[in-house]
Design a protein around this motif. Structure first.
Motif, short mmCIF file in Angstrom:
data_model
loop_
_atom_site.label_atom_id
_atom_site.label_comp_id
_atom_site.label_asym_id
_atom_site.label_seq_id
_atom_site.Cartn_x
_atom_site.Cartn_y
_atom_site.Cartn_z
N MET A 115 0.83 -1.20 0.00
CA MET A 115 0.00 0.00 0.00
C MET A 115 0.87 1.24 0.00
SD MET A 115 -3.33 -0.50 2.28
CE MET A 115 -3.33 -1.98 3.24
N ASN A 116 0.30 2.32 -0.47
CA ASN A 116 1.14 3.50 -0.60
C ASN A 116 1.35 4.16 0.76
OD1 ASN A 116 0.34 6.34 -0.28
ND2 ASN A 116 -1.42 5.81 -1.55
N TYR A 173 -11.64 5.86 3.15
CA TYR A 173 -10.95 4.58 2.92
C TYR A 173 -11.79 3.68 2.03
CZ TYR A 173 -8.55 0.18 3.71
OH TYR A 173 -7.89 -1.00 3.53
N THR A 190 -6.29 3.46 1.20
CA THR A 190 -4.86 3.72 1.33
C THR A 190 -4.49 3.46 2.78
OG1 THR A 190 -4.99 6.04 1.99
CG2 THR A 190 -5.02 5.59 -0.38
#
Lengths: 233, 85
Positions: free
Chosen positions: A1-2, A72, A77
């Motif tokens: 995930m970023n 979300y 994220t």
């Protein structure tokens, strides 16, 4: 995930110094400025500046948490999940503090000589229920290992938890006999519930504690994101 | 047993006197003797201290997590030491 990095620079530092100064003034003003004299309450009426803002901080935290849970669900994220979780956690801190301060205030003001720490005031009981609903949010989180799944399920649960809060904390208690003001309408704006000279401290106290929430919350978000970045290598 | 509700003076205090507010008929005992001093100002002190301890609790927790983070950073494979970078 970023794990894009949010920068907390000079503006953030100035804000936190401002919050520290603001709260210092609020605490001093809350203890020093004169207040109207009421039976039973006496000087304990000053708790208005400390006990009541806990609930404003709780509400602020729940709103922040719900916003990030909703965001979300729109686009998952890591940062949104972290923000929703930490906002809920810090909100719970203020909820627990509000509950305990309320217990102490009632015990030594309205329940002198009875030894009653818990009096089943509707607002008190419903708050305890709400905090347990929130506690379940963290239990739920810890029971799911897969991050994306955990984020999604927790976000949905959190939206429900926040959605019931206004009813448990505000609508329901006002329909019942309670020690708390508000049965006759909105306590914050009625003339009898809050003297003008107390508004001068009460409103800044509310702003100050919400700001204090924001400070602790952002600090924890930074910590969590740093941990995640380190874990990613 | 519900203590009788006694009428208060003409101030707005009446607003706060519901059936929930039992007017004390017993002399204060134990902790109460301390808390009721100075017109109940110590109740405010107790509340402020509780909030302070709550904030402290989070401060200590954050501190422990930071220490862990620092340990993890130290445990990473050796890198070129770049002072002031």
């Amino acid at each position: 995930m970023n794990t894009t990095r949010t920068r907390y620079g000079t503006g953030y530092r100035f804000l936190t110094i401002g919050i520290a100064g603001w709260m210092t003034v609020v605490i001093v003003a809350g203890l020093v400025l004169s207040i109207p004299r009421l039976n039973i309450l006496e000087e304990s009426a000053r708790n208005l500046y400390f006990h009541v803002p806990m609930w404003f901080a709780l509400m602020a935290g729940m709103i922040v948490s719900a916003v990030y849970s909703a965001r979300y669900l729109m686009k998952p994220t890591l940062e949104r999940d972290v923000r929703a979780e930490q906002a809920a956690l810090v909100a719970m801190l203020f909820g627990v503090l509000g509950l305990i301060t309320g217990m102490v205030w009632a015990r030594f003001t309205w329940y002198v000589g009875t030894g009653k720490w818990w009096n089943f005031d509707p607002k008190q009981s419903m708050t305890a229920v709400q905090l347990m609903v929130f506690a379940a949010y963290f239990v739920l989180r810890s029971s799911i290992d897969e991050p994306r799944k955990r984020g999604r399920i927790a976000a949905v649960y959190n939206l429900f938890a926040v959605a019931i809060a206004p009813f448990l904390l505000y609508v329901l208690p006002r329909q019942l006999e309670s020690l708390h003001p508000g049965g006759e309408g909105s306590p914050a704006f009625s003339q009898t519930d809050l003297a003008p000279e107390m508004r001068m401290v009460f409103y800044p106290a509310v702003i100050g504690f919400i700001a204090l929430f924001w400070w602790i919350y952002t600090q924890r978000v930074r910590l969590r994101l740093a941990e995640e970045r380190l874990a990613d290598g | 047993m519900q203590a009788p509700i006694t009428p208060t003076d003409s101030t707005d205090a009446a607003v706060y006197d519901s059936v929930w507010a039992a007017i004390p008929d017993a002399p204060p005992v134990g902790l109460e003797t301390v808390m009721l001093q100075q017109d109940k100002l110590y109740v405010v002190l107790a509340v402020v201290l509780i909030i302070w301890f709550g904030v402290l609790f989070f401060l200590f927790r954050t501190d422990r997590r930071l220490a862990q983070l620092e340990d993890d950073l130290d445990a990473r494979p050796e890198r070129e030491d770049t002072f002031g970078a």
